[in-house]
Design an enzyme around this catalytic site. Structure first.
Site, short mmCIF file in Angstrom:
data_model
loop_
_atom_site.label_atom_id
_atom_site.label_comp_id
_atom_site.label_asym_id
_atom_site.label_seq_id
_atom_site.Cartn_x
_atom_site.Cartn_y
_atom_site.Cartn_z
N CYS A 103 -19.50 -13.11 -21.26
CA CYS A 103 -20.84 -12.48 -20.75
C CYS A 103 -21.89 -12.89 -20.43
O CYS A 103 -22.23 -14.07 -21.09
CB CYS A 103 -20.70 -11.82 -22.00
SG CYS A 103 -22.16 -10.23 -21.63
N CYS A 105 -25.15 -11.95 -21.67
CA CYS A 105 -26.81 -11.65 -22.43
C CYS A 105 -26.51 -11.82 -23.48
O CYS A 105 -27.71 -12.21 -23.97
CB CYS A 105 -26.03 -9.58 -22.99
SG CYS A 105 -24.95 -10.36 -24.07
N LYS A 184 -15.42 0.04 -22.03
CA LYS A 184 -16.05 -0.36 -23.73
C LYS A 184 -17.53 0.82 -23.43
O LYS A 184 -18.18 0.26 -22.07
CB LYS A 184 -16.33 -2.38 -22.65
CG LYS A 184 -17.64 -2.58 -24.00
CD LYS A 184 -18.38 -3.77 -23.67
CE LYS A 184 -19.46 -4.10 -24.59
NZ LYS A 184 -20.35 -6.02 -24.74
N GLU A 222 -10.69 3.13 -16.13
CA GLU A 222 -11.62 1.68 -16.14
C GLU A 222 -10.38 0.84 -16.42
O GLU A 222 -10.44 -0.39 -15.54
CB GLU A 222 -12.55 1.83 -17.05
CG GLU A 222 -13.85 2.10 -16.52
CD GLU A 222 -15.16 1.24 -16.06
OE1 GLU A 222 -14.14 -0.13 -15.62
OE2 GLU A 222 -16.16 1.68 -15.89
N LYS A 237 -13.69 -0.23 -27.30
CA LYS A 237 -14.54 -0.87 -27.72
C LYS A 237 -15.69 0.13 -28.05
O LYS A 237 -16.04 0.20 -27.05
CB LYS A 237 -14.56 -2.35 -26.95
CG LYS A 237 -16.02 -2.92 -27.66
CD LYS A 237 -16.13 -4.05 -27.66
CE LYS A 237 -18.06 -4.53 -27.97
NZ LYS A 237 -18.56 -5.75 -27.34
N TYR A 302 -14.01 -8.28 -37.50
CA TYR A 302 -15.07 -8.81 -38.48
C TYR A 302 -14.84 -9.45 -40.57
O TYR A 302 -14.94 -9.79 -41.34
CB TYR A 302 -16.28 -9.18 -38.71
CG TYR A 302 -17.29 -8.89 -37.68
CD1 TYR A 302 -17.98 -10.04 -37.05
CD2 TYR A 302 -17.26 -7.62 -36.57
CE1 TYR A 302 -17.95 -10.22 -36.16
CE2 TYR A 302 -17.38 -7.70 -35.51
CZ TYR A 302 -18.42 -8.88 -35.26
OH TYR A 302 -18.88 -8.96 -34.20
C1 PBG Z 1 -21.42 -8.91 -25.10
C2 PBG Z 1 -20.46 -8.24 -26.17
C3 PBG Z 1 -21.11 -7.02 -27.27
C4 PBG Z 1 -20.37 -7.01 -28.27
C5 PBG Z 1 -19.28 -7.83 -28.00
N1 PBG Z 1 -20.08 -8.98 -26.64
C6 PBG Z 1 -22.87 -6.59 -27.19
C7 PBG Z 1 -23.27 -5.94 -26.19
O1 PBG Z 1 -22.19 -5.16 -25.04
O2 PBG Z 1 -24.46 -5.33 -26.40
C8 PBG Z 1 -20.23 -6.15 -29.47
C9 PBG Z 1 -19.06 -6.72 -30.55
C10 PBG Z 1 -20.10 -6.16 -31.89
O3 PBG Z 1 -21.01 -5.19 -31.90
O4 PBG Z 1 -19.74 -6.77 -33.08
N2 PBG Z 1 -21.47 -8.17 -23.69
#
Ligand code: PBG
Length: 314
Positions: A103, A105, A184, A222, A237, A302
């Protein structure tokens, strides 16, 4: 004997955060009991994960603040933090399956999962889907070349599974599977993760690329698109608030299905445990069993290490 659903350690994937530097093992304030590691200290952690018989980890990288830029180039740099971690782990913990999250971000200075451009309306800024694909493919390729066994795009750009597949195949990495974050949602449950990964969007939100929590048919769409593009494992997710989606995706596909019990699910339970409002072991195991019952084959959580210890105790 009559138990319909079972939870086994073989189904758990442990998410870990790796940050640039040396000798780092810092607890994440928003996620008690979870740490950020530097590549050197990470290896020890991964050895303990493997000793608990957990088969796989997923790695999230956190670059040095000054390396963030508009296109997230620290994400695909071959000497970047995730590649460093993969190279070490591959050598030092050889029998652990390494999944690399893909990703932008964590690596962009604006904190979005794609490239940001001016939109057609004055003053508008948009995440540009198609221009992001090339960067995602470069990152996935760098991780696979550094030793990732599986790559997992979590950005939610349309077409990224196909772009990544093509990039891997061109470099003789046909055997590297893609675990796609297919469904997601634009969820408020990611809050603690964004603090952990320093990936809070600096403006706007992620609703133009992540899914509306109101929709489940869209999730099926999706998943369908990602499968057409070559996804080998699909993911839903978050997990517990979306059990119905997990159930529906399970009905429509034969590929392995993963569910991500995300940071907000983890941290909210930990907060209740710390107040003695909920019983720790029983509650966390119930959530994991429920995710399995809904139809997930694999669970990213986790709680993986703790669940492994509980399962070992019997
Ligand atoms: C990156 C990503 C995120 C999570 C996993 N990969 C954050 C988001 O999309 O803002 C979230 C995982 C978590 O909250 O444990 N895009």
């Amino acid at each position: 004997m009559v138990q319909e659903t079972r939870l086994s350690v073989d189904q758990l994937i442990y998410p870990v955060f790796v940050r640039e530097g040396k000798g780092i093992r810092e607890e994440i304030p928003s996620m008690p009991g979870q740490y950020r590691f530097s590549p050197d200290t990470l290896v020890e952690e991964l050895q303990s994960v493997r000793e608990l018989s957990i088969p796989a980890v997923i790695l999230f990288g956190i670059p040095a603040q000054e390396k963030k830029d508009p296109v997230g180039s620290a994400g695909y740099a071959r000497d970047g933090v995730v590649c460093q971690a993969l190279e070490r782990a591959r050598k030092q913990v050889p029998d652990l399956l390494l999944i690399a999250d893909v990703c932008l971000c964590e690596y962009t200075d604006h904190g979005h999962c794609g490239i940001v451009k001016e939109g057609p309306v004055e003053g508008q800024r948009i995440v540009h889907n198609d221009e992001t694909l090339e960067i995602l493919a470069r990152a996935a390729l760098a991780y696979a070349q550094a030793g990732a066994h599986v790559v997992a795009p979590s950005d939610m750009m349309d077409g990224r599974v196909g772009a990544i597949r093509e990039a891997l195949d061109e470099e003789q990495l046909e055997h590297v599977p893609i675990l796609s974050y297919a469904a997601k949602y634009a969820s408020a449950f990611y809050g603690p993760f964004r603090e952990a990964a320093e990936s809070v969007p600096q403006f706007g939100d992620r609703k133009s690329y992540q899914m509306d929590p109101a929709n489940s048919r869209e999730a099926l769409k999706e998943v369908e698109l990602d499968l057409e593009e070559g996804a080998d494992i699909v993911m839903v997710k978050p997990a517990l608030p979306y059990l119905d989606v997990i159930f529906q995706v399970r009905q429509m596909t034969t590929v392995p299905l993963a569910a991500y019990q995300v940071s907000g699910e983890y941290s909210s339970l930990c907060a209740a445990f710390s107040q003695n409002w909920l019983q720790r072991e029983a509650t966390l195991m119930e959530t994991l069993l429920a995710i399995r019952r809904a139809g997930a084959d694999l669970i990213l959580t986790y709680f993986a290490k703790e669940a492994a210890q509980i399962l070992k105790k019997g």
